[in-house]
Design an enzyme around this catalytic site. Structure first.
Site, short mmCIF file in Angstrom:
data_model
loop_
_atom_site.label_atom_id
_atom_site.label_comp_id
_atom_site.label_asym_id
_atom_site.label_seq_id
_atom_site.Cartn_x
_atom_site.Cartn_y
_atom_site.Cartn_z
N GLY A 47 0.78 -1.24 0.00
CA GLY A 47 0.00 0.00 0.00
C GLY A 47 0.80 1.28 0.00
O GLY A 47 0.32 2.33 -0.41
N ASP A 106 -4.91 1.55 11.04
CA ASP A 106 -6.29 1.15 11.31
C ASP A 106 -6.36 0.58 12.73
O ASP A 106 -6.40 1.34 13.70
CB ASP A 106 -6.70 0.15 10.22
CG ASP A 106 -8.17 -0.23 10.24
OD1 ASP A 106 -8.96 0.55 10.77
OD2 ASP A 106 -8.52 -1.29 9.70
N ASP A 162 -5.87 -0.60 -1.67
CA ASP A 162 -6.61 -1.51 -2.54
C ASP A 162 -7.88 -2.04 -1.89
O ASP A 162 -8.05 -2.01 -0.68
CB ASP A 162 -5.74 -2.72 -2.88
CG ASP A 162 -5.57 -3.66 -1.69
OD1 ASP A 162 -5.12 -3.19 -0.63
OD2 ASP A 162 -5.93 -4.85 -1.81
P1 IMP Z 1 -3.98 -2.44 10.84
O1 IMP Z 1 -2.95 -3.49 11.09
O2 IMP Z 1 -5.36 -2.88 11.26
O3 IMP Z 1 -3.64 -1.07 11.36
O4 IMP Z 1 -4.20 -2.38 9.29
C1 IMP Z 1 -3.39 -1.74 8.46
C2 IMP Z 1 -3.55 -2.32 7.07
O5 IMP Z 1 -4.88 -2.72 6.75
C3 IMP Z 1 -3.19 -1.24 6.10
O6 IMP Z 1 -1.82 -1.27 5.82
C4 IMP Z 1 -4.04 -1.59 4.90
O7 IMP Z 1 -3.33 -2.49 4.08
C5 IMP Z 1 -5.25 -2.30 5.45
N1 IMP Z 1 -6.41 -1.38 5.54
C6 IMP Z 1 -7.03 -0.94 6.66
N2 IMP Z 1 -8.05 -0.11 6.37
C7 IMP Z 1 -8.10 -0.03 5.03
C8 IMP Z 1 -8.95 0.69 4.10
O8 IMP Z 1 -9.88 1.44 4.46
N3 IMP Z 1 -8.68 0.53 2.78
C9 IMP Z 1 -7.66 -0.27 2.34
N4 IMP Z 1 -6.84 -0.94 3.16
C10 IMP Z 1 -7.06 -0.83 4.49
MG MG Z 2 -0.90 -1.81 4.06
#
Ligand code: IMP
Ligand code: MG
Length: 183
Positions: A47, A106, A162
């Site tokens: 990403g 996230d 994505d």
């Molecule tokens: P975390 O580990 O939950 O903080 O997630 C981070 C990863 O989840 C990011 O690097 C994204 O690849 C994916 N992600 C979380 N939310 C979104 C979104 O709204 N759109 C696309 N990818 C997301």
């Molecule tokens: Mg990512």
């Protein structure tokens, strides 16, 4: 002309111009902080690729670049919190001032894991830069040092982000129409 990808977008959250201006601002802040620190940018694949390309050009300091691949396994709609390295760093990072470049923060699982991983590999410092921040969904105690934009709890795509590996090449960031998920 509207392309088929654009037709899947409910609304544009951040335009190309808004993103460009914000990336320039962050670049200037990083420049001031890292000018004499020879930082190592570590982009989180996949990403980060578009943000990384713009951010490092907005931060004209002597620096190096690396990429790391991670995957976090999903359990239905919930992230399991288990993060795995799918592509590791290629060089020694002992004592380095690391700038992690991520597309979106996230739940925080990915960055909490990566921060610990880089410290365990001997990083001198770890600074977190994320283009987007969704604080409403945070489960880990993690705060970005630099966040481009705070976004609501909606699934966003474009500018590297994505859905099922598509939409990464949209030049803006938008919210996907709900019917696209149920196709
Ligand atoms: P975390 O580990 O939950 O903080 O997630 C981070 C990863 O989840 C990011 O690097 C994204 O690849 C994916 N992600 C979380 N939310 C979104 C979104 O709204 N759109 C696309 N990818 C997301
Ligand atoms: Mg990512």
């Amino acid at each position: 002309m509207k392309h088929s990808m654009d037709q899947d977008i409910l609304k544009v959250l951040l335009t190309e111009e808004e993103i460009r201006r914000r990336v320039q601002e962050i670049g200037k802040e990083l420049y001031d902080r890292f000018e004499d620190k020879n930082p190592l940018f570590v982009g989180v694949l996949n990403g980060c690729f578009m943000f990384m390309a713009d951010l490092v050009r907005a931060t004209q300091v002597r620096s190096q670049m690396e990429f790391i691949g991670v995957s976090s396994y999903q359990n239905g709609t919930k992230s399991s919190g288990v993060v795995q390295i799918t592509r590791d760093l290629q060089h020694d990072i002992t004592g380095r001032n690391i700038i992690i470049v991520e597309d979106i923060l996230d739940s925080g699982n990915t960055l909490a894991y990566l921060r610990g991983y880089l410290k365990s590999k001997g990083a001198g410092s770890v600074t977190i830069v994320t283009l987007l921040d969704k604080p409403s969904r945070r489960r880990e105690d993690i705060v970005a040092d630099y966040a481009g934009f705070v976004v609501p709890d909606e699934f966003v795509v474009g500018y590297g982000l994505d859905y099922a590996q598509s939409y990464r090449n949209l030049p803006y960031i938008g919210v996907l129409k709900p019917e696209v998920y149920s196709k």
